[in-house]
Design an enzyme around this catalytic site. Structure first.
Site: not given
Ligand code: PAP
Length: 346
Positions: A96, A98, A158, A180, A312
């Site tokens: 979570k 990015g 991870h 983050r 995001g």
């Molecule tokens: P993961 O570790 O399970 O793969 P990860 O992608 O690290 O997840 O985290 C998801 C977060 O990245 C979400 O944040 P939020 O819950 O605060 O909204 C998601 O919205 C955000 N995210 C996904 N894609 C993008 C993007 N293209 N630009 C910015 N933030 C993004």
């Protein structure tokens, strides 16, 4: 500046389909308790210290970090069987932080000479299908996939630094780490699980307590971040340490840094013709979130792709925790990171 390992006749449409790029059919979730299943290393895993407060998961303490039980065989698989290549690029993060965004950006930078922006794999595939998680690959016995990729491979995990196999830490391969603000990480993780399993009664307060104790999935977050931060100071040629908040504030600068680090720097011509802007736009939250594949598709472990695109933004913690809670979590972060030179603005 390093020379890109690709020809610079970029932005041509890809003529041949890459067989390694295809949607993954959902397989059984590796995040759920393993007691029912026939899991490798089951005896070892069931003997490890247990945490059950982040409902409905069962986490186990493996080599200093709390993991979903079913993910541990994948980590052991990486440790025992992954063979690093010197030109591998690994994206690593605490969940979570990015990851999805960094996968998209790095994939786009590395493959910009292969695909055009109108028929790009990211327009039809989830970023998680373009760049796959090693823990899931090794947990599902799909290691031949890793071998089948042509170099330079782009992979993701991870796994904390202290749990990586020597073949990764001692090889020439490069690691891009994204971190983050822990407050936003917690909020993002809680919403992910709430939306994935709406019937599970995990209150935000309970998740907060577990997270502060460092006992949520892949936690403690501070140890995870600190290990990679320290390595990035010691070996900046091997580790690039990025911050989600800085990538949001200064996307161009961070993209240039990323491209140089993975040895695909942007040429003057590319700078002039707006390639950086095109990649930023392609990988933007707004663009990816609106794509059919990310609105309707289902990816690994039966998780709907849309769950990876929530808000995001930076600072959504303000809408989800009291100032007292934020101060308590900030204080833990300050204490854990004290003296290392890494801070998160408030
Ligand atoms: P993961 O570790 O399970 O793969 P990860 O992608 O690290 O997840 O985290 C998801 C977060 O990245 C979400 O944040 P939020 O819950 O605060 O909204 C998601 O919205 C955000 N995210 C996904 N894609 C993008 C993007 N293209 N630009 C910015 N933030 C993004």
């Amino acid at each position: 500046m390093a020379t890109p390992p690709y020809p610079l006749n970029c932005l041509k449409e890809e003529k041949h389909e890459d067989p390694t790029l295809k949607p993954r059919s959902s397989s059984a979730s590796l995040f759920f308790p393993i007691e029912e299943g026939d899991t490798p290393h089951k005896e070892l895993i069931l003997s490890l210290p247990k945490e059950t407060r982040w409902l409905p998961y069962v986490l186990r303490l493996y080599e200093g970090f709390w993991w979903w039980e079913g993910i541990i065989p994948g980590i052991i698989g990486i440790q025992q069987r992954f063979k690093a290549r010197p030109n591998d690029i690994l994206i690593i993060s605490f969940p979570k932080s990015g990851t999805t965004w960094l996968k998209s950006l790095t994939f786009s930078i590395m493959n910009r000479h292969k695909y055009g922006f109108t028929n790009h794999p990211l327009l039809r595939l989830s970023p998680h299908d373009c760049v796959r998680f090693l823990e899931l690959i090794y947990g599902q016995g799909e290691e031949s996939y890793v071998e089948s990729l042509t170099s330079p491979r782009l992979l993701c995990c991870h796994t904390p630094y202290s749990c990586l196999p020597d073949c990764i830490t001692t090889s020439e391969c490069r690691i891009v780490y994204v971190c983050r603000d822990p407050k936003d990480v917690l909020v993002s993780a809680w919403y992910m699980d709430k939306n994935y399993m709406p019937n599970v009664p995990l209150s935000f307060n309970q998740a907060f307590e577990v997270f502060c104790e460092g006992r949520s999935g892949a936690g403690p977050i501070w140890d995870h971040i600190l290990q990679y931060w320290n390595e990035s100071l010691r070996r900046p040629d091997k580790f690039l340490f990025l911050k989600y908040e800085e990538m949001m504030a200064e996307p161009h600068q961070n993209l240039r840094k990323l491209a140089e680090f993975i040895r695909c720097p942007f040429s003057e011509e590319e700078e002039k013709t707006g390639v950086i802007e095109q990649i930023i736009e392609l990988c933007s939250f707004k663009n990816l979130k609106e794509l059919d594949v990310n609105k309707k598709g289902e990816g690994f472990s039966n998780i709907e792709n849309e769950l990876f695109f929530r808000k995001g933004v930076v600072g959504d913690w303000k809408n989800n925790m009291s100032p007292e809670m934020a101060e308590r979590l900030d204080e833990i972060t300050r204490e854990k990171l004290h003296g290392c030179g890494l801070t998160f603005s408030r």
